[in-house]
Design an enzyme around this catalytic site. Structure first.
Site, PDB file in Angstrom:
ATOM      1  N   ARG A   1      -4.529 -41.687  67.480  1.00 40.20           N
ATOM      2  CA  ARG A   1      -3.749 -40.131  67.156  1.00 40.20           C
ATOM      3  C   ARG A   1      -2.925 -39.340  68.327  1.00 40.20           C
ATOM      4  O   ARG A   1      -2.207 -38.608  68.638  1.00 40.20           O
ATOM      5  CB  ARG A   1      -4.620 -39.303  66.395  1.00 40.20           C
ATOM      6  CG  ARG A   1      -3.874 -37.706  66.116  1.00 40.20           C
ATOM      7  CD  ARG A   1      -4.882 -36.525  65.276  1.00 40.20           C
ATOM      8  NE  ARG A   1      -6.090 -36.904  65.558  1.00 40.20           N
ATOM      9  CZ  ARG A   1      -7.043 -35.238  65.226  1.00 40.20           C
ATOM     10  NH1 ARG A   1      -6.551 -35.760  63.852  1.00 40.20           N
ATOM     11  NH2 ARG A   1      -7.571 -35.826  65.913  1.00 40.20           N
TER      12      ARG A   1
ATOM     13  N   LYS B   1      -1.459 -33.183  68.174  1.00 43.12           N
ATOM     14  CA  LYS B   1      -2.538 -32.097  69.238  1.00 43.12           C
ATOM     15  C   LYS B   1      -2.301 -31.886  70.543  1.00 43.12           C
ATOM     16  O   LYS B   1      -2.446 -32.776  71.397  1.00 43.12           O
ATOM     17  CB  LYS B   1      -3.834 -33.420  68.717  1.00 43.12           C
ATOM     18  CG  LYS B   1      -4.648 -32.592  68.470  1.00 43.12           C
ATOM     19  CD  LYS B   1      -5.989 -33.049  67.866  1.00 43.12           C
ATOM     20  CE  LYS B   1      -7.428 -32.085  67.899  1.00 43.12           C
ATOM     21  NZ  LYS B   1      -7.744 -31.070  68.324  1.00 43.12           N
TER      22      LYS B   1
ATOM     23  N   GLU C   1      -4.392 -24.675  57.256  1.00 40.73           N
ATOM     24  CA  GLU C   1      -5.652 -24.433  57.573  1.00 40.73           C
ATOM     25  C   GLU C   1      -6.109 -24.132  58.473  1.00 40.73           C
ATOM     26  O   GLU C   1      -5.051 -22.602  58.818  1.00 40.73           O
ATOM     27  CB  GLU C   1      -5.307 -26.115  59.193  1.00 40.73           C
ATOM     28  CG  GLU C   1      -4.395 -25.855  59.768  1.00 40.73           C
ATOM     29  CD  GLU C   1      -4.626 -26.987  61.117  1.00 40.73           C
ATOM     30  OE1 GLU C   1      -5.374 -28.314  60.522  1.00 40.73           O
ATOM     31  OE2 GLU C   1      -3.660 -26.937  62.423  1.00 40.73           O
TER      32      GLU C   1
HETATM   33  N1  PMP Z   1      -6.845 -28.811  62.693  1.00 40.87           N
HETATM   34  C1  PMP Z   1      -6.707 -28.439  63.832  1.00 40.87           C
HETATM   35  C2  PMP Z   1      -5.809 -27.296  64.148  1.00 40.87           C
HETATM   36  C3  PMP Z   1      -8.078 -28.953  64.304  1.00 40.87           C
HETATM   37  O1  PMP Z   1      -8.030 -28.765  66.220  1.00 40.87           O
HETATM   38  C4  PMP Z   1      -8.450 -30.075  64.316  1.00 40.87           C
HETATM   39  C5  PMP Z   1      -9.644 -30.249  65.817  1.00 40.87           C
HETATM   40  N2  PMP Z   1      -9.291 -31.430  65.939  1.00 40.87           N
HETATM   41  C6  PMP Z   1      -8.487 -29.853  62.867  1.00 40.87           C
HETATM   42  C7  PMP Z   1      -7.943 -29.836  62.124  1.00 40.87           C
HETATM   43  C8  PMP Z   1      -9.815 -31.204  62.164  1.00 40.87           C
HETATM   44  O2  PMP Z   1      -9.405 -32.239  63.364  1.00 40.87           O
HETATM   45  P1  PMP Z   1     -10.143 -33.572  62.396  1.00 40.87           P
HETATM   46  O3  PMP Z   1     -11.510 -33.843  62.117  1.00 40.87           O
HETATM   47  O4  PMP Z   1     -10.019 -35.161  63.545  1.00 40.87           O
HETATM   48  O5  PMP Z   1     -11.481 -33.172  64.202  1.00 40.87           O
END
Ligand code: PMP
Length: 298
Positions: free
Chosen positions: A55, A154, A187
């Site tokens: 990712r 990200k 989210e």
């Molecule tokens: N949404 C956002 C905006 C995030 O920063 C994160 C954390 N990285 C997540 C969702 C959750 O992603 P993950 O399960 O890969 O940590």
């Protein structure tokens, strides 16, 4: 162990936390020009490491940032950082910045991307939150548009999420539900969101502005293995308010039950059976799988 006692990796070398520094001309600092990952170490193993690295590389590709290591070298650098720090449980922040350039925006003036790996202690919510559930609210700041800063990237530019977090904290809540510009649920500021309705799990599609969360993916797999249906419909606030259960997923927080949204009690107001089962399955999985940090004893 406090944050500052860890040894930090910067471009192939290790520095004691307080002496780990980057240039003031780094475009990661000047413009949030870079990408990152948050990764967990459980029981001497790095959980879902290759998926995080993949990712990270996808985020970098999307912003035309050349990562100075191959994905395999990146995996090795993370494992080495954990080994040097004798980590058995903890959190790893993996960052690639555009590197040092000039004060101007032009990224072509940055010579080389920088890789930074910062180990830290685990930051979970207090135990009562996992037992009783979290109260969250929807906030006015909408999730980034796909054609502005794509929420799938990200990137180090997290101001969108920080503003939403401030709005939640100002209202006395620890997390914010972010809607997209059309009013659909995207989210939370650092976690994906799920609801349970009549035994089916539902989570916003990536096209609604959700990050392709790795915990989200793991939870979807675990749910399907239980024979539960998982769908990705567009969700409105009404769908959240009338859900049987709601929970958040993220690498740092894991699975967090939600008890209240915008003052409405969700389901019974207690973590529901589907949420509790997934928390148990997730806990077991994270302790059993992942990239080993220490060579196996023969
Ligand atoms: N949404 C956002 C905006 C995030 O920063 C994160 C954390 N990285 C997540 C969702 C959750 O992603 P993950 O399960 O890969 O940590």
């Amino acid at each position: 162990m406090s944050d500052r006692n860890f040894k930090v990796y910067i471009d192939g070398k290790f520095y004691p936390g307080p002496r780990a520094k980057i240039s003031v001309y780094d475009h990661g600092l000047l413009y949030g020009d870079g990408v990152f990952e948050g990764i967990r170490v459980y029981n001497g193993r790095v959980f879902a490491l290759r998926e995080h690295v993949d990712r990270l590389f996808a985020s970098a590709k999307a912003i035309l940032l050349k990562v100075p290591l191959t994905p395999t070298e990146m995996v090795e650098a993370v494992v080495k950082t954990c080994r040097v720090n004798r980590m058995r449980e903890g959190y790893i922040r993996l960052i690639v910045t555009r590197g040092a350039g000039t004060l101007g925006l032009n990224p072509n003036n940055c010579e080389r991307g920088s890789v930074i790996i910062i180990p830290g202690p685990i930051q979970l919510y207090p135990r009562e939150t996992y037992e009783n559930g979290l109260a969250i609210i929807t906030v006015p700041t909408t999730r980034n548009l796909h054609n502005a800063i794509n929420p799938a990237i990200k990137s180090l530019n997290y101001l969108n999420n920080i503003l939403a977090k401030i709005e939640a904290l100002n209202a006395g809540c620890d997390e914010a539900v972010m809607l997209n510009a059309e009013g659909y649920v995207a989210e939370c500021t650092g976690d994906n969101l799920f609801i349970v309705r009549e035994g089916e799990l539902q989570t916003p599609p990536l096209s609604a502005g959700a990050l392709r969360g790795i915990t989200r993916r793991v939870v979807m797999d675990l749910a399907r293995q239980q024979g539960w249906r998982v769908t990705e419909p567009h969700l409105t606030r009404y769908d959240l308010y009338t859900a049987d259960e709601c929970f958040l997923t993220g690498t740092a927080a894991e699975i967090v039950p939600v008890s209240r949204i915008d003052g409405r009690t969700i389901g019974s107001g207690r973590p529901g059976p589907v949420t509790l089962k997934l928390m148990e399955l997730y806990r077991n999985l994270t302790r059993e799988t992942g990239e080993p940090i220490f060579p196996a004893r023969v």
